[in-house]
Design a protein around this motif. Sequence first.
Motif, short mmCIF file in Angstrom:
data_model
loop_
_atom_site.label_atom_id
_atom_site.label_comp_id
_atom_site.label_asym_id
_atom_site.label_seq_id
_atom_site.Cartn_x
_atom_site.Cartn_y
_atom_site.Cartn_z
N ASP A 31 5.46 31.16 35.11
CA ASP A 31 4.58 29.98 34.62
C ASP A 31 4.94 28.72 33.98
N GLY A 32 5.81 29.06 34.16
CA GLY A 32 6.29 27.76 32.70
C GLY A 32 6.22 27.70 31.39
N ASN A 33 5.00 26.89 30.98
CA ASN A 33 5.26 26.78 29.50
C ASN A 33 3.81 27.39 28.77
N VAL A 34 3.80 28.58 28.51
CA VAL A 34 2.40 29.05 28.65
C VAL A 34 1.80 29.65 26.62
N GLY A 35 2.94 28.59 25.93
CA GLY A 35 2.61 29.14 24.55
C GLY A 35 3.10 28.65 23.59
N TYR A 36 3.24 29.24 22.69
CA TYR A 36 3.68 28.52 21.95
C TYR A 36 3.92 29.60 20.46
N ILE A 37 5.24 29.41 19.83
CA ILE A 37 5.22 30.60 18.70
C ILE A 37 5.89 30.02 17.28
N TRP A 38 6.09 30.28 15.97
CA TRP A 38 5.90 29.61 15.19
C TRP A 38 6.40 30.72 14.22
N PHE A 39 7.78 30.82 13.74
CA PHE A 39 8.10 31.87 12.89
C PHE A 39 9.43 31.32 11.44
N ASN A 40 8.66 31.39 9.78
CA ASN A 40 9.89 30.89 9.63
C ASN A 40 11.12 31.95 8.77
N VAL A 41 11.74 31.23 8.56
CA VAL A 41 12.98 32.60 7.73
C VAL A 41 13.38 32.10 6.53
N THR A 42 13.45 33.79 5.75
CA THR A 42 13.69 33.21 4.04
C THR A 42 14.49 34.24 3.88
N GLU A 43 14.80 33.93 2.37
CA GLU A 43 15.54 35.64 1.58
C GLU A 43 14.20 36.38 0.62
N HIS A 44 14.39 37.83 0.67
CA HIS A 44 13.29 38.47 0.04
C HIS A 44 13.98 39.72 -0.25
N LEU A 45 13.49 40.10 -0.76
CA LEU A 45 13.98 41.01 -1.50
C LEU A 45 14.21 42.89 -0.36
N ARG A 46 14.35 42.05 0.47
CA ARG A 46 14.67 43.49 1.98
C ARG A 46 16.20 42.85 2.55
N GLY A 47 16.30 41.59 2.12
CA GLY A 47 17.42 40.74 2.69
C GLY A 47 15.98 39.15 3.28
N LYS A 48 17.27 39.07 4.63
CA LYS A 48 17.04 37.66 5.48
C LYS A 48 16.10 38.11 6.24
N GLU A 49 14.51 37.84 6.13
CA GLU A 49 13.51 38.06 6.75
C GLU A 49 12.30 36.71 7.87
N ALA A 50 12.31 37.01 8.47
CA ALA A 50 11.47 36.89 9.25
C ALA A 50 9.60 36.58 9.02
N PHE A 51 9.10 35.40 8.62
CA PHE A 51 7.45 35.62 9.18
C PHE A 51 6.63 34.57 10.14
N LEU A 52 5.95 35.61 11.10
CA LEU A 52 5.38 34.87 11.91
C LEU A 52 4.24 34.36 11.16
N LEU A 53 4.03 33.05 11.83
CA LEU A 53 3.18 32.17 11.00
C LEU A 53 2.30 32.12 12.47
N ASP A 54 2.19 31.64 13.72
CA ASP A 54 1.76 31.28 14.09
C ASP A 54 1.76 31.69 15.58
N ILE A 55 0.98 32.63 16.86
CA ILE A 55 1.93 32.54 18.02
C ILE A 55 0.89 32.12 19.05
N VAL A 56 0.54 32.13 20.30
CA VAL A 56 -0.54 31.69 21.04
C VAL A 56 -0.08 31.93 22.43
N VAL A 57 0.05 32.63 23.27
CA VAL A 57 -0.26 32.98 24.70
C VAL A 57 -1.59 31.90 24.88
N GLU A 58 -1.83 30.61 25.70
CA GLU A 58 -2.66 30.05 25.81
C GLU A 58 -3.77 31.33 27.41
N GLU A 59 -4.78 31.03 27.22
CA GLU A 59 -5.94 31.68 27.35
C GLU A 59 -5.79 31.80 28.92
N GLU A 60 -6.11 30.74 29.51
CA GLU A 60 -5.02 31.23 31.31
C GLU A 60 -4.25 31.98 31.48
#
Length: 156
Positions: free
Chosen positions: A68-97
């Motif tokens: 289906d080609g481009n079906v949406g988008y995803i955004w995450f940031n990677v930072t250092e935390h107490l548990r080590g390197k952490e990714a945090f998912l800030l937004d994810i969208v799969v288009e309605e269709e």
Amino acid sequence: MQLVQMNDQEFARFLDRGIKDFALDKVEAGTWAEEEAEQLSRESYRRFLPEGLQTKGAYIYNLMHEVDGNVGYIWFNVTEHLRGKEAFLLDIVVEEEHRGKGYGKEAMAALEQAAAGLGVNCIGLHVFGHNVRASELYRKMGYAITDMTMYKELGR
């Protein structure tokens, strides 16, 4: 599912949509008043993406599917935390269709693969209480609730 880096034009559309969607979600959750929501959302995006696509530690991708080609988008940031390197998912969208085809699950698996490639130890995320579909997906993907805030509206 492939994660493909956005270009500047795609990022501009992502930013415009993300600011509006986040403001609406915060209003629906009862966190922000409607009249202040868009401004607060803009400030939040400025805080997490001060350099736009060039923001260090920010990863913003189109979700590209072989059928289906481009079906949406995803955004995450990677930072250092107490548990080590952490990714945090800030937004994810799969288009309605494209919903209901398993693309959300594929996108989350692609996120895990990308994060592992960046040396990330864990992935965190926030989900609005009214987003039941997303909550169910995250639980199925093995995410555990680490904190929960609940409210009850009282009759007026």
